[in-house]
Design a protein around this motif. Structure first.
Motif, PDB file in Angstrom:
ATOM      1  N   THR A  21      -1.848  -6.733   2.698  1.00  0.00           N
ATOM      2  CA  THR A  21      -1.665  -7.344   1.381  1.00  0.00           C
ATOM      3  C   THR A  21      -2.048  -6.376   0.275  1.00  0.00           C
ATOM      4  N   LEU A  22      -3.155  -5.670   0.466  1.00  0.00           N
ATOM      5  CA  LEU A  22      -3.561  -4.676  -0.529  1.00  0.00           C
ATOM      6  C   LEU A  22      -2.487  -3.609  -0.666  1.00  0.00           C
ATOM      7  N   GLU A  23      -2.027  -3.102   0.459  1.00  0.00           N
ATOM      8  CA  GLU A  23      -1.001  -2.051   0.450  1.00  0.00           C
ATOM      9  C   GLU A  23       0.267  -2.532  -0.256  1.00  0.00           C
ATOM     10  N   ASP A  24       0.718  -3.734   0.074  1.00  0.00           N
ATOM     11  CA  ASP A  24       1.954  -4.266  -0.515  1.00  0.00           C
ATOM     12  C   ASP A  24       1.830  -4.458  -2.019  1.00  0.00           C
ATOM     13  N   THR A  25       0.728  -5.057  -2.460  1.00  0.00           N
ATOM     14  CA  THR A  25       0.581  -5.314  -3.898  1.00  0.00           C
ATOM     15  C   THR A  25       0.371  -4.014  -4.672  1.00  0.00           C
ATOM     16  N   ALA A  26      -0.420  -3.110  -4.119  1.00  0.00           N
ATOM     17  CA  ALA A  26      -0.660  -1.830  -4.800  1.00  0.00           C
ATOM     18  C   ALA A  26       0.633  -1.027  -4.905  1.00  0.00           C
ATOM     19  N   ARG A  27       1.421  -0.989  -3.828  1.00  0.00           N
ATOM     20  CA  ARG A  27       2.703  -0.267  -3.849  1.00  0.00           C
ATOM     21  C   ARG A  27       3.631  -0.865  -4.900  1.00  0.00           C
ATOM     22  N   ALA A  28       3.676  -2.194  -4.958  1.00  0.00           N
ATOM     23  CA  ALA A  28       4.555  -2.849  -5.931  1.00  0.00           C
ATOM     24  C   ALA A  28       4.141  -2.491  -7.363  1.00  0.00           C
ATOM     25  N   ILE A  29       2.857  -2.432  -7.613  1.00  0.00           N
ATOM     26  CA  ILE A  29       2.365  -2.074  -8.948  1.00  0.00           C
ATOM     27  C   ILE A  29       2.647  -0.610  -9.251  1.00  0.00           C
ATOM     28  N   MET A  30       2.338   0.280  -8.314  1.00  0.00           N
ATOM     29  CA  MET A  30       2.502   1.719  -8.565  1.00  0.00           C
ATOM     30  C   MET A  30       3.960   2.147  -8.594  1.00  0.00           C
ATOM     31  N   ASP A  31       4.828   1.450  -7.853  1.00  0.00           N
ATOM     32  CA  ASP A  31       6.247   1.815  -7.818  1.00  0.00           C
ATOM     33  C   ASP A  31       7.017   1.353  -9.053  1.00  0.00           C
ATOM     34  N   PRO A  34       7.107   1.560 -15.454  1.00  0.00           N
ATOM     35  CA  PRO A  34       6.613   1.076 -16.748  1.00  0.00           C
ATOM     36  C   PRO A  34       5.314   0.271 -16.618  1.00  0.00           C
ATOM     37  N   LEU A  35       5.234  -0.545 -15.578  1.00  0.00           N
ATOM     38  CA  LEU A  35       4.015  -1.337 -15.350  1.00  0.00           C
ATOM     39  C   LEU A  35       2.840  -0.408 -15.065  1.00  0.00           C
ATOM     40  N   TRP A  36       3.041   0.544 -14.158  1.00  0.00           N
ATOM     41  CA  TRP A  36       1.974   1.463 -13.773  1.00  0.00           C
ATOM     42  C   TRP A  36       1.487   2.280 -14.973  1.00  0.00           C
ATOM     43  N   GLU A  37       2.415   2.789 -15.754  1.00  0.00           N
ATOM     44  CA  GLU A  37       2.047   3.584 -16.931  1.00  0.00           C
ATOM     45  C   GLU A  37       1.246   2.759 -17.927  1.00  0.00           C
ATOM     46  N   SER A  38       1.653   1.522 -18.136  1.00  0.00           N
ATOM     47  CA  SER A  38       0.918   0.689 -19.101  1.00  0.00           C
ATOM     48  C   SER A  38      -0.470   0.327 -18.581  1.00  0.00           C
ATOM     49  N   LEU A  39      -0.599   0.096 -17.278  1.00  0.00           N
ATOM     50  CA  LEU A  39      -1.907  -0.244 -16.716  1.00  0.00           C
ATOM     51  C   LEU A  39      -2.862   0.949 -16.708  1.00  0.00           C
ATOM     52  N   CYS A  40      -2.321   2.154 -16.660  1.00  0.00           N
ATOM     53  CA  CYS A  40      -3.155   3.359 -16.659  1.00  0.00           C
ATOM     54  C   CYS A  40      -3.397   3.908 -18.062  1.00  0.00           C
ATOM     55  N   SER A  41      -2.608   3.461 -19.011  1.00  0.00           N
ATOM     56  CA  SER A  41      -2.679   4.014 -20.362  1.00  0.00           C
ATOM     57  C   SER A  41      -3.935   3.567 -21.117  1.00  0.00           C
ATOM     58  N   PRO A  42      -4.658   4.514 -21.694  1.00  0.00           N
ATOM     59  CA  PRO A  42      -5.803   4.135 -22.527  1.00  0.00           C
ATOM     60  C   PRO A  42      -5.375   3.540 -23.869  1.00  0.00           C
TER      61      PRO A  42
END
Length: 174
Positions: A21-31, A34-42
Motif C-alpha cells: 500500500t505504501l509503495e502504490d500510494t507513494a508511486r502514484a503521488i511521485m509519478d 504536477p502533484l509531486w512538484e507542488s507537494l515538494c515546492s516550498p
C-alpha cells in the motif's frame, strides 16, 4: 541515505508494515509530476498541501498513510519520500532476514552466477536471502562492484587499476 529518512521509515514500519500500500500510494503521488512538484515546492503553503492530500482518492481508507504524507508535507520533507521508501524496503527485508545488494557490472550476470553470488553473500552476511538491484556500467571495464549492508566490495578492473595507481604513487612518495 539520510538518517532522517531511516527514522521516518522505521517509525512508519513500526505502525504499518504494509509495504504494498505504501509503495502504490507513494508511486502514484511521485509519478504525477504536477502533484509531486507542488507537494515538494516550498512556494506552496503547508495548509494547501494538506488540502490536496486529504482530497486524493487514492488515500481514501488509508488514514495512517494520509497522516504520514500530511506530516511530511507540513514539515517540508516530502522530497525525502523516495529515500524513505528505500529505507522502508530495507526495513522490510531485514525483518525477513534478507538484505538488498546493489550489483554494478559491465553486463548483467547469468542466473547461475547470480545464484552463486547470492549463496556466498548469504553465508558471509548471515542472511536467508539477498535481493539484487543490478545496474550496468561499462566504465568498470570488467568485473563488478557490490554494496550490501554498508559494505562495498570492488572486484572491478577499474578498481584494480585505481589500487595499482595508488600503490605506485605511495612508493614514489616514500
Amino acid at each position: 541515505m539520510s538518517e532522517l529518512a531511516r527514522r521516518y521509515a522505521a517509525a512508519l514500519y513500526a505502525v504499518s508494515p504494509d509495504e504494498k500500500t505504501l509503495e502504490d500510494t507513494a508511486r502514484a503521488i511521485m509519478d504525477n509530476a504536477p502533484l509531486w512538484e507542488s507537494l515538494c515546492s516550498p512556494a506552496v503553503q503547508a495548509w494547501e498541501k494538506d488540502r490536496v492530500l486529504t482530497r486524493l482518492p487514492l488515500l481514501d481508507g488509508h488514514g495512517l498513510l494520509l497522516n504520514f504524507y500530511r506530516l511530511l508535507a507540513e514539515k517540508g520533507r516530502m522530497a525525502l519520500l523516495p529515500k524513505i521508501l528505500e529505507a522502508y524496503r530495507d526495513q522490510a527485508l531485514a525483518q525477513r532476514g534478507a538484505a538488498r545488494c546493489r550489483l554494478t557490472c559491465v553486463r548483467p550476470p547469468e542466473q547461475v552466477e547470480l545464484e552463486k553470488l547470492k549463496q556466498a553473500l548469504c553465508r558471509l552476511h548471515h542472511k536467508r536471502d539477498v535481493v539484487f538491484e543490478i545496474r550496468t556500467d561499462p566504465s568498470l571495464l570488467g568485473g563488478f562492484t557490490l554494496e550490501i549492508e554498508g559494505v562495498r566490495y570492488d572486484k572491478s578492473v577499474r578498481g584494480a587499476l585505481a589500487g595499482l595507481t595508488r600503490q605506485l604513487e605511495e612508493r614514489r612518495m616514500a
